[in-house]
Design an enzyme around this catalytic site. Structure first.
Site, PDB file in Angstrom:
ATOM      1  N   PHE A  39       1.025  -1.130   0.008  1.00 40.78           N
ATOM      2  CA  PHE A  39      -0.042   0.031  -0.019  1.00 40.78           C
ATOM      3  C   PHE A  39       0.786   1.315  -0.031  1.00 40.78           C
ATOM      4  CE2 PHE A  39      -2.305   3.463   1.725  1.00 40.78           C
ATOM      5  CZ  PHE A  39      -3.468   3.643   0.995  1.00 40.78           C
ATOM      6  N   ASP A  56       9.377   2.509   1.925  1.00 39.89           N
ATOM      7  CA  ASP A  56       8.035   3.185   2.215  1.00 39.89           C
ATOM      8  C   ASP A  56       7.767   2.863   3.570  1.00 39.89           C
ATOM      9  OD1 ASP A  56       5.735   4.096   2.958  1.00 39.89           O
ATOM     10  OD2 ASP A  56       4.713   3.325   1.321  1.00 39.89           O
ATOM     11  N   LYS A  89       2.978   9.430   8.378  1.00 38.76           N
ATOM     12  CA  LYS A  89       1.920   9.183   9.386  1.00 38.76           C
ATOM     13  C   LYS A  89       2.483   9.728  10.748  1.00 38.76           C
ATOM     14  CE  LYS A  89      -1.091   5.635   7.601  1.00 38.76           C
ATOM     15  NZ  LYS A  89      -0.744   5.208   6.285  1.00 38.76           N
TER      16      LYS A  89
HETATM   17  C1  PLP Z   1      -0.821   5.291   5.059  1.00 36.56           C
HETATM   18  C2  PLP Z   1       0.136   4.779   4.040  1.00 36.56           C
HETATM   19  C3  PLP Z   1       0.450   5.650   2.983  1.00 36.56           C
HETATM   20  C4  PLP Z   1      -0.583   6.670   2.507  1.00 36.56           C
HETATM   21  O1  PLP Z   1      -0.336   7.817   3.083  1.00 36.56           O
HETATM   22  P1  PLP Z   1      -1.483   9.141   2.970  1.00 36.56           P
HETATM   23  O2  PLP Z   1      -1.027  10.060   4.014  1.00 36.56           O
HETATM   24  O3  PLP Z   1      -2.906   8.324   3.507  1.00 36.56           O
HETATM   25  O4  PLP Z   1      -1.391   9.676   1.890  1.00 36.56           O
HETATM   26  C5  PLP Z   1       1.405   5.183   1.967  1.00 36.56           C
HETATM   27  N1  PLP Z   1       2.307   4.026   2.538  1.00 36.56           N
HETATM   28  C6  PLP Z   1       2.023   3.380   3.500  1.00 36.56           C
HETATM   29  C7  PLP Z   1       2.887   2.309   4.015  1.00 36.56           C
HETATM   30  C8  PLP Z   1       0.997   3.714   4.395  1.00 36.56           C
HETATM   31  O5  PLP Z   1       0.532   2.978   5.507  1.00 36.56           O
END
Ligand code: PLP
Length: 403
Positions: free
Chosen positions: A145, A230, A259
């Site tokens: 994700f 990520d 986050k």
């Molecule tokens: C939540 C998340 C995103 C997206 O972040 P947003 O601030 O909602 O755009 C991207 N990568 C990972 C691993 C995430 O958990």
């Protein structure tokens, strides 16, 4: 009387949400209005134990006094100026993040998806300049994700996020998470980068098999590929280290955070080594709000609190404690297939859908979440106490027992 009034207010707000908010979420019928540490309250005055932390955002708990003070102080001094000028808190936060990580340079934005957009753009630009215009392809992992923009849903190798939004961005290839041979086989003359979460979050709290990340790092070195991690969810102490890559004795070339970075204030960052970051020059990329004084002041405070309050150690200890309790539940209930996680990023995989369990926990005052239909997820604030973990475990036990 009091409760009837708030009850009506709650109902009116939820009706108004239905009328005026895009229906992009299936929201619980609960209006949360106040928080303190690991507790939040709804508009009717009911208290909840927050074992989700706004989805790995409120790592310091709600309304940490030093974070609130830093935000108030900055709000009174300067909220925003353009990136055409030097921004003091942005410079300071970049310095702190670079000092604490593999990175030399930071690009600030406002969310995880934007940080990943920046990473995708930088990897492409670097690879094209260094190795030729055909080097643009990025390999990503099934059940990943990376966000909801068009580039990041394309990077996200899950069909459910693509449906209805085609055509997707060209230049992505998917391989199974954890399968080194598949990654090797997917590399071709166009490959520029490999991008993945060190521990998959939305995909079900999936840990990398032993040696996998180390082997991917070696593969990237041999094949001259950029390794993008990520860490939007795993970063900022969530797994018991400041960054999850530190568990694996590797360093990425690019890493994204968001986050937990601002402790609850919207901020994202792409971090990179000098060699790669040099591909971005004036005009390559930009963001109006990226790195604004308010968000960066929150980021400085959040990072400082994580380090000074020993939250990494606390996360490791409480994570082990939570895991021990969950293993006991797994031994008691045969329908729990697996409990897994690192630090305070924990998943409980069931043999069936977990939605009813999440609802029942909410009704008993515990906030958890369910991802991939069958994986219950706990992402409590890193300041969670033993007593709070005990309470969450007791409620979960009660709910599972009632099934
Ligand atoms: C939540 C998340 C995103 C997206 O972040 P947003 O601030 O909602 O755009 C991207 N990568 C990972 C691993 C995430 O958990």
């Amino acid at each position: 009387m009091e409760s009837t009034v708030s009850n009506n207010l709650s109902r009116r707000l939820i009706q108004s949400a239905d009328n005026h908010l895009a229906h992009t979420y299936t929201r619980f019928p609960v209006v949360l209005v106040k928080g303190d540490g690991c507790r939040v309250w709804d508009i009717e005055g009911r208290e909840y134990l927050d074992m989700l932390a706004g989805l790995a955002v409120c790592n310091l708990g709600h309304c940490h006094p030093r974070l609130v003070a830093a935000i108030c102080e900055q709000a009174q001094r300067l909220l925003h100026v353009s990136n055409l000028y030097q921004i003091e808190p942005q410079i300071k936060l970049a310095g702190l993040l670079c000092k604490r990580s593999f990175a030399d340079k930071a690009f600030f934005c406002n969310s995880g998806a934007e940080a990943n957009e920046a990473a995708i753009k930088l990897a492409r630009k670097y690879a094209k300049e260094k190795y030729g215009v055909n080097r643009y392809e990025i390999i990503t992992m099934t059940n990943s994700f990376h966000g909801r923009t068009l580039a990041t849903i394309t990077a996200t190798a899950q069909e459910k996020f693509h449906k209805g939004f085609e055509p997707l961005l060209p230049g992505f290839k998917y391989v199974p998470f954890g399968d080194l041979a598949a990654a090797k086989a997917a590399i071709g003359p166009n490959t520029a980068a490999i991008m993945l979460e060190p521990i998959q979050g939305e995909g079900g709290v999936n840990l990398p098999p032993p040696g996998y990340l180390e082997s991917l790092r070696k593969l990237c070195d041999e094949q001259k590929l950029v390794l993008i991690l990520d860490e939007v969810q795993t970063g900022m102490g969530r797994t018991g280290k400041l960054f999850a890559y530190e568990h694996y004795r590797i360093e990425p070339d690019i890493m994204t955070l968001a986050k937990g970075l601002g402790g609850g204030v919207a901020i994202g960052v792409m971090l990179a080594k000098d060699e790669v970051a040099a591909a971005f020059g004036p005009g390559s990329h930009a963001s109006t709000f990226g790195g604004n004084p308010l968000a960066c002041a929150a980021g400085i405070a959040a990072l400082t609190i994580i380090l000074e309050d020993g939250l990494l150690d606390k996360c490791r200890i409480l994570g082990e404690y939570l895991m021990l309790g969950l293993v006991k539940l797994k031994n008691k209930y045969s329908f729990i297939k697996e409990v897994r996680g690192q630090g305070l990023m924990v998943g409980i995989e069931l043999e069936f859908a977990g939605k009813d369990i999440v609802d029942a926990c909410l009704n008993r005052g515990i906030l958890i979440n369910c991802t991939m239909d069958k994986v219950l997820r706990c992402l409590p604030p890193l300041v969670v106490s033993r007593e709070e973990v005990d309470r969450a475990l007791a409620v979960l036990d009660e709910v599972l027992d009632n099934l």
